[in-house]
Design a protein around this motif. Structure first.
Motif, PDB file in Angstrom:
ATOM      1  N   LEU A 150      38.622  41.281  56.215  1.00 23.95           N
ATOM      2  CA  LEU A 150      38.758  42.435  55.326  1.00 23.95           C
ATOM      3  C   LEU A 150      38.664  41.985  53.864  1.00 23.95           C
ATOM      4  N   PRO A 151      38.532  42.929  52.923  1.00 27.00           N
ATOM      5  CA  PRO A 151      38.539  42.551  51.503  1.00 27.00           C
ATOM      6  C   PRO A 151      39.851  41.868  51.111  1.00 27.00           C
ATOM      7  N   PHE A 152      39.781  41.018  50.100  1.00 28.69           N
ATOM      8  CA  PHE A 152      40.945  40.269  49.621  1.00 28.69           C
ATOM      9  C   PHE A 152      41.249  40.666  48.184  1.00 28.69           C
ATOM     10  N   TYR A 153      42.356  40.198  47.689  1.00 28.42           N
ATOM     11  CA  TYR A 153      42.674  40.361  46.271  1.00 28.42           C
ATOM     12  C   TYR A 153      43.374  39.091  45.802  1.00 28.42           C
ATOM     13  N   GLN A 154      43.372  38.871  44.512  1.00 29.04           N
ATOM     14  CA  GLN A 154      44.000  37.673  43.944  1.00 29.04           C
ATOM     15  C   GLN A 154      45.270  38.048  43.196  1.00 29.04           C
ATOM     16  N   GLU A 155      46.290  37.244  43.395  1.00 29.42           N
ATOM     17  CA  GLU A 155      47.559  37.424  42.696  1.00 29.42           C
ATOM     18  C   GLU A 155      48.026  36.053  42.238  1.00 29.42           C
ATOM     19  N   GLY A 156      47.868  35.779  40.952  1.00 29.29           N
ATOM     20  CA  GLY A 156      48.187  34.447  40.437  1.00 29.29           C
ATOM     21  C   GLY A 156      47.266  33.404  41.053  1.00 29.29           C
ATOM     22  N   ASN A 157      47.863  32.390  41.672  1.00 29.42           N
ATOM     23  CA  ASN A 157      47.083  31.306  42.257  1.00 29.42           C
ATOM     24  C   ASN A 157      46.737  31.561  43.725  1.00 29.42           C
ATOM     25  N   LEU A 158      47.152  32.716  44.252  1.00 27.03           N
ATOM     26  CA  LEU A 158      46.965  32.995  45.675  1.00 27.03           C
ATOM     27  C   LEU A 158      45.917  34.071  45.919  1.00 27.03           C
ATOM     28  N   TYR A 159      45.161  33.879  46.980  1.00 26.08           N
ATOM     29  CA  TYR A 159      44.213  34.883  47.463  1.00 26.08           C
ATOM     30  C   TYR A 159      44.816  35.485  48.728  1.00 26.08           C
ATOM     31  N   TRP A 161      44.964  38.530  51.863  1.00 27.85           N
ATOM     32  CA  TRP A 161      44.320  39.493  52.770  1.00 27.85           C
ATOM     33  C   TRP A 161      45.428  40.257  53.490  1.00 27.85           C
ATOM     34  N   PRO A 162      45.285  41.562  53.698  1.00 30.55           N
ATOM     35  CA  PRO A 162      44.243  42.472  53.210  1.00 30.55           C
ATOM     36  C   PRO A 162      44.681  43.141  51.908  1.00 30.55           C
ATOM     37  N   THR A 163      43.814  43.985  51.369  1.00 34.84           N
ATOM     38  CA  THR A 163      44.150  44.679  50.122  1.00 34.84           C
ATOM     39  C   THR A 163      45.250  45.723  50.322  1.00 34.84           C
ATOM     40  N   ALA A 164      45.517  46.108  51.580  1.00 37.46           N
ATOM     41  CA  ALA A 164      46.604  47.065  51.833  1.00 37.46           C
ATOM     42  C   ALA A 164      47.962  46.474  51.493  1.00 37.46           C
ATOM     43  N   PHE A 165      48.024  45.155  51.336  1.00 36.17           N
ATOM     44  CA  PHE A 165      49.296  44.491  51.027  1.00 36.17           C
ATOM     45  C   PHE A 165      49.606  44.512  49.531  1.00 36.17           C
ATOM     46  N   ARG A 166      48.606  44.794  48.711  1.00 42.80           N
ATOM     47  CA  ARG A 166      48.835  44.734  47.266  1.00 42.80           C
ATOM     48  C   ARG A 166      49.632  45.943  46.778  1.00 42.80           C
ATOM     49  N   GLU A 167      50.230  45.777  45.621  1.00 40.88           N
ATOM     50  CA  GLU A 167      50.966  46.885  45.015  1.00 40.88           C
ATOM     51  C   GLU A 167      49.977  47.961  44.588  1.00 40.88           C
ATOM     52  N   GLY A 168      50.321  49.193  44.892  1.00 36.61           N
ATOM     53  CA  GLY A 168      49.428  50.296  44.543  1.00 36.61           C
ATOM     54  C   GLY A 168      48.248  50.426  45.486  1.00 36.61           C
ATOM     55  N   ALA A 169      48.391  49.975  46.735  1.00 36.53           N
ATOM     56  CA  ALA A 169      47.304  50.085  47.717  1.00 36.53           C
ATOM     57  C   ALA A 169      46.910  51.550  47.907  1.00 36.53           C
ATOM     58  N   THR A 170      45.636  51.786  48.074  1.00 46.07           N
ATOM     59  CA  THR A 170      45.113  53.145  48.196  1.00 46.07           C
ATOM     60  C   THR A 170      44.942  53.538  49.666  1.00 46.07           C
ATOM     61  N   ASP A 171      44.655  54.827  49.873  1.00 47.71           N
ATOM     62  CA  ASP A 171      44.369  55.290  51.226  1.00 47.71           C
ATOM     63  C   ASP A 171      43.156  54.557  51.799  1.00 47.71           C
ATOM     64  N   PHE A 174      44.211  51.301  53.354  1.00 42.53           N
ATOM     65  CA  PHE A 174      44.826  51.469  54.674  1.00 42.53           C
ATOM     66  C   PHE A 174      43.796  51.890  55.724  1.00 42.53           C
ATOM     67  N   ALA A 175      42.795  52.633  55.293  1.00 39.24           N
ATOM     68  CA  ALA A 175      41.761  53.070  56.240  1.00 39.24           C
ATOM     69  C   ALA A 175      41.003  51.880  56.829  1.00 39.24           C
ATOM     70  N   LEU A 176      40.949  50.769  56.100  1.00 35.41           N
ATOM     71  CA  LEU A 176      40.258  49.574  56.594  1.00 35.41           C
ATOM     72  C   LEU A 176      40.972  48.944  57.784  1.00 35.41           C
ATOM     73  N   LEU A 177      42.206  49.336  58.014  1.00 35.53           N
ATOM     74  CA  LEU A 177      42.999  48.754  59.105  1.00 35.53           C
ATOM     75  C   LEU A 177      42.721  49.415  60.456  1.00 35.53           C
ATOM     76  N   LYS A 178      41.915  50.456  60.465  1.00 39.69           N
ATOM     77  CA  LYS A 178      41.645  51.180  61.717  1.00 39.69           C
ATOM     78  C   LYS A 178      41.016  50.243  62.741  1.00 39.69           C
ATOM     79  N   GLY A 179      41.545  50.270  63.936  1.00 42.76           N
ATOM     80  CA  GLY A 179      41.060  49.398  65.007  1.00 42.76           C
ATOM     81  C   GLY A 179      41.835  48.094  65.100  1.00 42.76           C
ATOM     82  N   ILE A 180      42.542  47.746  64.035  1.00 44.47           N
ATOM     83  CA  ILE A 180      43.366  46.528  64.055  1.00 44.47           C
ATOM     84  C   ILE A 180      44.793  46.871  64.493  1.00 44.47           C
ATOM     85  N   TYR A 181      45.274  48.010  64.002  1.00 37.64           N
ATOM     86  CA  TYR A 181      46.611  48.487  64.365  1.00 37.64           C
ATOM     87  C   TYR A 181      46.487  49.914  64.904  1.00 37.64           C
TER      88      TYR A 181
END
Length: 215
Positions: A150-159, A161-171, A174-181
């Motif tokens: 899935l897409p990733f995001y960077q926070e400081g020195n860390l990369y 996954w997934p972007t649903a974990f970041r603060e302010g994650a959008t719908d 979360f839609a990218l998680l379909k089929g995984i959960y």
């Protein structure tokens, strides 16, 4: 001179010459028929090859990720080489159901991976137990692979996954998680704006630092 006896003798000789049949060479005996030479017997079939010491071929490893592709999906933006290498090797080990290999990758930089559940048990043992849990097996390795694709995001020195974990994650995140959960779980996480599934963190220098599930 009386010619009569002489003439008679000549006539007799002539008759004998006319009636004598010519000599013919004796016929040679007919050749006896020869039997065809039978072909040589076929060699006996070779016995099937056996493994040394009678060992049979090992069965293919099986886990929730074994049917997934070991090749990572391309990322929208390039990752640092060390991060891309670690991500690729994690996916490859997970698809191979190589728990020991995953543990080795987590310890490669001398720092163990932060993961969930039993703090007194190593990651490989914990994940194997979850995958092989008879009553309710958990597809931990499959989720690990899916999340890293899935897409990733960077926070400081860390990369991460997934972007649903970041603060302010959008719908959309979360839609990218379909089929995984399960859909119900995704709906609840979206409502709470809190992703509690598998999240993976790799530092810029390629240190696999986190593989966390749950709260």
């Amino acid at each position: 001179m009386n010619r009569a006896p002489l003439l008679s003798a000549c006539l007799l000789a002539a008759c004998l010459a006319c009636t004598e049949s010519p000599r013919t060479p004796p016929a040679s005996p007919a050749p006896s028929p020869t039997m065809p030479t039978p072909p040589p017997p076929a060699p006996p079939p070779a016995p099937p090859a056996s493994k040394p010491n009678g060992a049979s071929a090992p069965a293919a490893a099986s886990c929730s990720a074994s049917r997934l592709s070991p090749v990572p999906k391309p990322t929208a933006t390039p990752l640092p080489p060390a991060v891309a290498s670690m991500r690729e090797r994690i996916i490859k080990a997970a698809v191979a159901c190589d728990y020991a290999g995953l543990q080795k990758l987590g310890d490669e930089k001398g720092k163990s991976v932060r993961f969930s559940y039993d703090p007194d048990q190593d990651m490989a043992t914990t994940w194997r137990i979850q995958e092989e849990w008879k009553d309710s097996p958990q597809p931990v390795l499959a989720r690990l692979v899916h999340v890293l694709n899935l897409p990733f995001y960077q926070e400081g020195n860390l990369y991460w996954w997934p972007t649903a974990f970041r603060e302010g994650a959008t719908d959309a995140d979360f839609a990218l998680l379909k089929g995984i959960y399960p859909d119900e779980m995704i709906t609840d996480m979206r409502k709470e704006k809190s992703y509690i599934g598998m999240r993976v963190g790799i530092s810029a220098d390629g240190d696999w630092q986190a593989a966390i599930q749950g709260d």
